[in-house]
Each structure stands twice: as structure tokens, then as C-alpha cells.
Design an enzyme around this catalytic site. Structure first.
Site, PDB file in Angstrom:
ATOM      1  NE  ARG A   1      -6.445  -4.927 -21.574  1.00  0.00           N
ATOM      2  CZ  ARG A   1      -6.209  -3.895 -22.171  1.00  0.00           C
ATOM      3  NH1 ARG A   1      -5.265  -2.934 -21.732  1.00  0.00           N
ATOM      4  NH2 ARG A   1      -7.182  -3.448 -22.989  1.00  0.00           N
TER       5      ARG A   1
ATOM      6  CG  ASP B   1      -6.431   0.351 -22.913  1.00  0.00           C
ATOM      7  OD1 ASP B   1      -5.446  -0.240 -22.298  1.00  0.00           O
ATOM      8  OD2 ASP B   1      -7.334  -0.315 -23.411  1.00  0.00           O
TER       9      ASP B   1
ATOM     10  N   PRO C   1       0.766  -1.053  -0.088  1.00  0.00           N
ATOM     11  CG  PRO C   1      -0.703  -1.499   1.703  1.00  0.00           C
ATOM     12  CD  PRO C   1       0.482  -2.036   1.245  1.00  0.00           C
TER      13      PRO C   1
ATOM     14  CD  GLU D   1       0.794  -5.751   9.998  1.00  0.00           C
ATOM     15  OE1 GLU D   1      -0.320  -6.728  10.254  1.00  0.00           O
ATOM     16  OE2 GLU D   1       0.563  -4.508   9.616  1.00  0.00           O
TER      17      GLU D   1
END
Ligand SMILES: Nc1cc(-c2ccc3cc[nH]c3c2)n[nH]1
Length: 242
Positions: free
Chosen positions: A157, A172, A88, A115
């Protein structure tokens, strides 16, 4: 050009969906190689411990550097690669990141749990190879596996031959800097809702203008940050109505 992707995780089964559908076919077609490795294969104790208490205290456990070092040394022995560690606390993973990584020969993903992984693992490998600590968004997952699935799909992709219609990879949502507008197919009327007339007019200039207007409208409403990020000359006079 083929890409070799290796993933190290304590939950190898979590990566099984990567072998389904589109990505599964890309693997079968030899467009991409995927190796999933169980971190515990590099433990030596009967409990196969991969975590320990954090120095400095605090909640939860931290993943031990020794096990990760042996696992990554083994996986990286096959040749140079870019090491990717989802967290994160990472730099944002974006379409630009996916585009850049699609050009790499080898990607190795280290999936943390608990963690996270002892920082020295990233620090020690960053001394000899590209290491990216990346976040797929501002929300907290329980481990890195789901983030790796997201990133692998976004990268694979883009590889030649993977998508049936490669043009869609170029067009996109984010390639012209705007969000994709609404899409429609048959029936022309569904539950009292009709397909916008212009899309059935055959007037391609009007259709292009309508689609751009819907993209601008949606971007202004949902992602004004993307509008602000557009280069100065990206919006013409007709665009500025939004
Ligand atoms: N963008 C984002 C990444 C993560 C993530 C990544 C790795 C681990 C390891 C333990 N918890 C984790 C969470 N959450 N959200």
C-alpha cells in the site's frame, strides 16, 4: 519502482487473497510482482516430507532445512533479496518496517508451519543477505502465511500508484505518532447519535484542534506507550492537557 515479492509456503492457496482488490490491481498494473511457491515442489520423497521431529525432544515437528534450502536457493537465484521469516519470536514488524521494505527491490517470505523452521536456514542465509525474523504481534498463529499477508499488504500500500490518495499513506495513524481519531460521514444524525458539531462548522483551525485532541485522548487511553515514545517537542502546551 517495482517490487518483486516471492512467498514460499506449503499452503499456496492461503495467499490467494493477495490477488484480490487493491493488491490485485497493483499486480495487474505491474506496480508489484507476486510469486507464490509450494515448498513441496522441492521435496523428492514420495511423502513430500517437509517436517521431522525436534532434536532435544519437545512437542510438535520442525521444518527440515534441506527442503527449505533447495526452495530458497531456487527462488533467490533470480537475484538478491531481503529474506523475511515470520515468527512469534521475531523483532516487531511496525509501520517503520513496512516503510523500509517498500524501498526494497525484492522481498522473499518464508512461511513456517509446525513449530517453525530449522534455525540453520535463517543462519545460513543471514551470512549472505539481509534476513529478518519478524513478529506481527504478541499472539501465536498456526503458520506464517497470515503474517505474510499482513506484511505484504502493509508494504504494497506504500508503493507509489497503489493507493488512490497517497496522502493517506503519509497521514497514517502512526505517522505523527498518535492513533487516528474518530471519523464520520452522512447522515448527520444516525440512531440518535449526531456528528460532532465542530466538524460541520467550517472552522478548519477548530476542526484540526478537535481532531488532534481526539487523537491524543484515544492514544492516552489505548496506547500510552505511544505517548511515552513521542519526541520531547512533539506535544505543545495545548496537547499536554491529556
Ligand atoms: N506474530 C506471529 C507470528 C506467528 C507465527 C509465524 C510462523 C509460524 C510457524 C508456525 N507457527 C507460526 C506462528 N505467530 N504470531
Amino acid at each position: 519502482r517495482r517490487v518483486r515479492i516471492d512467498v514460499v509456503t506449503i499452503f499456496p492457496g492461503y495467499l490467494a487473497p493477495l490477488r484480490e482488490a487493491l493488491l490485485g490491481r497493483a499486480i495487474e498494473a505491474g506496480l508489484v510482482e507476486l510469486g507464490v511457491h509450494d515448498l513441496r515442489d522441492w521435496t523428492h520423497d514420495v511423502h513430500q516430507a517437509v517436517d521431522d521431529s525436534p532434536y532435544g525432544g519437545g512437542p510438535g515437528m520442525v521444518m527440515r532445512p534441506q527442503v527449505w534450502g533447495e526452495a530458497l536457493d531456487a527462488v533467490l537465484a533470480a537475484g538478491p533479496a531481503r529474506l523475511v521469516v515470520p515468527t512469534p519470536a521475531g523483532r516487531p514488524f511496525t509501520q517503520a518496517t513496512a516503510q523500509a521494505w517498500a524501498g526494497e527491490e525484492r522481498l522473499v517470505f518464508a512461511c513456517g508451519r509446525y513449530e517453525g523452521i530449522d534455525q540453520r536456514v535463517v543462519d545460513s542465509y543471514a551470512a549472505r543477505m539481509p534476513v529478518d525474523e519478524v513478529s506481527i504481534g504478541d499472539y501465536v498463529l498456526v503458520g506464517g502465511e497470515v503474517a505474510v499477508m499482513v506484511m505484504v499488504e502493509a508494504v504494497v500500500r506504500l508503493l507509489p500508484g497503489v493507493l488512490g490518495n497517497p496522502v493517506s499513506a503519509q497521514e497514517d495513524s502512526f505517522s505523527d505518532g498518535l492513533l487516528e481519531g474518530p471519523a464520520y460521514t452522512r447522515p448527520v444524525s444516525w440512531r440518535g447519535l449526531d456528528v460532532p458539531e465542530v466538524l460541520r462548522s467550517g472552522n478548519h483551525a477548530a476542526i484540526a484542534r478537535w481532531r488532534r485532541d481526539r487523537a491524543l485522548e484515544r492514544t492516552a487511553a489505548r496506547r500510552p506507550d505511544l505517548l511515552d515514545a513521542l519526541p520531547e517537542d512533539a506535544l505543545d502546551r495545548a496537547d499536554r492537557a491529556f
